[in-house]
Motif scaffolding. Structure first.
Motif, PDB file in Angstrom:
ATOM      1  N   TYR A 188       4.604  -8.792  -5.770  1.00  0.00           N
ATOM      2  CA  TYR A 188       3.330  -8.448  -6.382  1.00  0.00           C
ATOM      3  C   TYR A 188       3.543  -7.778  -7.739  1.00  0.00           C
ATOM      4  N   SER A 189       2.628  -8.074  -8.657  1.00  0.00           N
ATOM      5  CA  SER A 189       2.672  -7.441  -9.971  1.00  0.00           C
ATOM      6  C   SER A 189       2.108  -6.023  -9.878  1.00  0.00           C
ATOM      7  N   VAL A 190       2.324  -5.252 -10.932  1.00  0.00           N
ATOM      8  CA  VAL A 190       1.785  -3.891 -10.980  1.00  0.00           C
ATOM      9  C   VAL A 190       0.263  -3.937 -10.863  1.00  0.00           C
ATOM     10  N   TRP A 191      -0.370  -4.879 -11.543  1.00  0.00           N
ATOM     11  CA  TRP A 191      -1.830  -4.994 -11.480  1.00  0.00           C
ATOM     12  C   TRP A 191      -2.288  -5.287 -10.059  1.00  0.00           C
ATOM     13  N   GLU A 192      -1.578  -6.188  -9.366  1.00  0.00           N
ATOM     14  CA  GLU A 192      -1.952  -6.521  -7.994  1.00  0.00           C
ATOM     15  C   GLU A 192      -1.794  -5.311  -7.081  1.00  0.00           C
ATOM     16  N   ILE A 193      -0.724  -4.583  -7.254  1.00  0.00           N
ATOM     17  CA  ILE A 193      -0.501  -3.398  -6.421  1.00  0.00           C
ATOM     18  C   ILE A 193      -1.621  -2.386  -6.609  1.00  0.00           C
ATOM     19  N   GLU A 194      -2.067  -2.201  -7.846  1.00  0.00           N
ATOM     20  CA  GLU A 194      -3.176  -1.288  -8.100  1.00  0.00           C
ATOM     21  C   GLU A 194      -4.472  -1.803  -7.501  1.00  0.00           C
ATOM     22  N   ALA A 195      -4.640  -3.121  -7.446  1.00  0.00           N
ATOM     23  CA  ALA A 195      -5.871  -3.703  -6.902  1.00  0.00           C
ATOM     24  C   ALA A 195      -5.997  -3.500  -5.396  1.00  0.00           C
ATOM     25  N   LEU A 205       5.778   2.453  -1.363  1.00  0.00           N
ATOM     26  CA  LEU A 205       4.979   1.250  -1.187  1.00  0.00           C
ATOM     27  C   LEU A 205       5.463   0.489   0.043  1.00  0.00           C
ATOM     28  N   PHE A 211       0.849  -1.192   0.000  1.00  0.00           N
ATOM     29  CA  PHE A 211       0.000   0.000   0.000  1.00  0.00           C
ATOM     30  C   PHE A 211       0.886   1.244   0.000  1.00  0.00           C
ATOM     31  N   GLU A 212       0.423   2.273  -0.685  1.00  0.00           N
ATOM     32  CA  GLU A 212       1.200   3.511  -0.749  1.00  0.00           C
ATOM     33  C   GLU A 212       1.050   4.295   0.549  1.00  0.00           C
ATOM     34  N   ARG A 233      -5.374  -0.861  -3.660  1.00  0.00           N
ATOM     35  CA  ARG A 233      -5.839   0.470  -3.279  1.00  0.00           C
ATOM     36  C   ARG A 233      -7.357   0.491  -3.024  1.00  0.00           C
TER      37      ARG A 233
END
Length: 305
Positions: A197-204, A36, A30-31, A206
Motif C-alpha cells: 500500500y502507498s502512503v496515501w492508501e494507508i492514510e485512507a 502498522l 491499520f495502526e 484510518r
C-alpha cells in the motif's frame, strides 16, 4: 473421551462445521500498538459450509486425512492435537464442503476451522475464538476471521489476532453476489503477494475504519456500504476487478448501499438493507443489470440469523 462401565475408554467422534465468507467489507493496514498491521473485516456467507468429522484412534499417532489434498486442514488437526496434549494421539479426519475454491469464499479457512473444532470436540473441549485463530494462522499462514462469524472484528489475518472489536455483530445485510473473473475460474490466491500500500492508501484506511466502527454500532447499512465501496476502489490497484466502473454504476442505479469485493478472490457483492420494502425489486433489477454486463454467475443471500 468417556469411560464405559467396564473401565475401557470409549473414543467419541468429533464434529464441527464452519461457514464460508464472501470476501471483505474492508481490508488494508491499520495502526495498532505503535505499528502498522494488515487486517480485515470479513463478510460471512451462510450459503457455504465446511463440515469436519474426526475419528480418534487408539492405535495410531498423527492425523490421516481422507482427502490428502486438504493439507492445511490436516496440519490444523495435527496442531490441535499437539495443543491439547492428550488424551488423543491420532485419528482420521474427513471433510465435506460445498465451498468453491479460489474464489474468495474462504474455503481453506473454513476447512481449517472445522478441522480444529472437530479435534477439540472429540477430546470433549471447545476452543475459544482466539485459540481457533492462532491455530488457523499457524496452519495456513493467513486466515480469515470465520471463527468470529457472529462478531464484527478488525482481524489481523497474518497474526491471528483481533485488533479491535467493532461493537457488536455485523448488522443484517442482503447481498447479490457474483463472480468477476472470466468463466468464473477464480483467482490463484496462493500466488498473490501481499499488497504493498502507498502512503496515501494507508492514510485512507484510518477514516474508513472509523466509519466501519460507527456503522456497526449504529446499524447503518448505508454507511457500511460506503466503506465497502471505498475499500473496493482502493483494492483496484492491487487486484483489479474487471469492469469496476460499470459495476459502480450498477450499484448506484439499483440503489444498493455499496459494492464489496474479495481482496484475494474474484467474488463481489452488492449490499442492501434487508428491511427495504422493495428489496426483491432492487435485487432482481441488480441481477438483470449484471446479466446485461455479461455476468450470469450471480446468487443471493442474507446474513440475518
Amino acid at each position: 473421551m468417556t469411560t464405559a462401565p467396564s473401565g475401557t475408554a470409549v473414543r467419541i467422534r468429533g464434529t464441527h462445521q464452519s461457514v464460508g465468507h464472501h470476501g471483505e467489507i474492508l481490508q488494508g493496514v491499520f495502526e495498532s500498538d505503535g505499528r502498522l498491521r494488515r487486517a480485515l473485516i470479513t463478510l460471512p456467507c451462510p450459503l457455504y459450509e465446511s463440515h469436519a468429522v474426526f475419528e480418534p484412534s487408539d492405535t495410531s499417532t498423527g492425523v490421516t486425512v481422507l482427502d490428502p489434498w486438504r493439507t492445511k486442514a490436516g496440519r490444523a488437526a495435527e496442531l490441535a492435537l499437539r495443543t491439547l496434549g492428550g488424551p488423543l494421539t491420532g485419528g482420521t479426519l474427513g471433510l465435506t464442503s460445498n465451498i468453491p475454491p479460489s474464489r474468495g469464499f474462504g474455503s481453506s479457512t473454513a476447512d481449517v476451522v472445522a478441522a480444529i473444532g472437530a479435534v477439540y470436540d472429540a477430546a470433549g473441549h471447545r476452543p475459544s475464538p482466539a485459540q481457533y485463530a492462532a491455530l488457523a494462522v499457524a496452519a495456513e499462514t493467513a486466515s480469515d476471521a470465520l471463527m468470529y462469524a457472529h462478531r464484527a472484528v478488525l482481524f489481523a489475518h497474518r497474526e491471528g489476532e483481533v485488533i479491535e472489536e467493532l461493537g457488536g455483530p455485523l448488522m443484517p445485510l442482503a447481498v447479490v453476489g457474483f463472480g468477476t473473473s472470466e468463466d468464473s475460474t477464480g483467482t490463484d490466491t496462493l500466488a498473490l503477494p501481499p499488497a504493498r500500500y502507498s502512503v496515501w492508501e494507508i492514510e485512507a484506511f484510518r477514516p474508513l475504519l472509523g466509519a466501519a466502527r460507527r456503522a456497526v454500532r449504529t446499524g447503518d447499512v448505508a454507511l457500511l456500504g460506503r466503506v465497502a465501496t471505498a475499500s473496493a476502489r482502493l483494492n483496484q490497484r492491487h487486484l483489479p476487478v474487471p469492469g469496476l466502473t460499470e459495476l459502480l454504476r450498477i450499484t448506484e442505479a439499483v440503489g444498493a448501499a455499496g459494492l464489496q469485493v474479495a481482496h484475494s478472490g474474484d467474488v463481489a457483492g452488492l449490499l442492501f438493507d434487508p428491511d427495504l420494502p422493495d428489496l426483491a425489486t432492487r435485487t432482481d433489477h441488480a441481477r438483470k443489470r449484471l446479466a446485461d454486463l455479461g455476468i450470469g454467475d450471480s446468487w443471493y443471500f442474507t446474513t440475518k440469523n
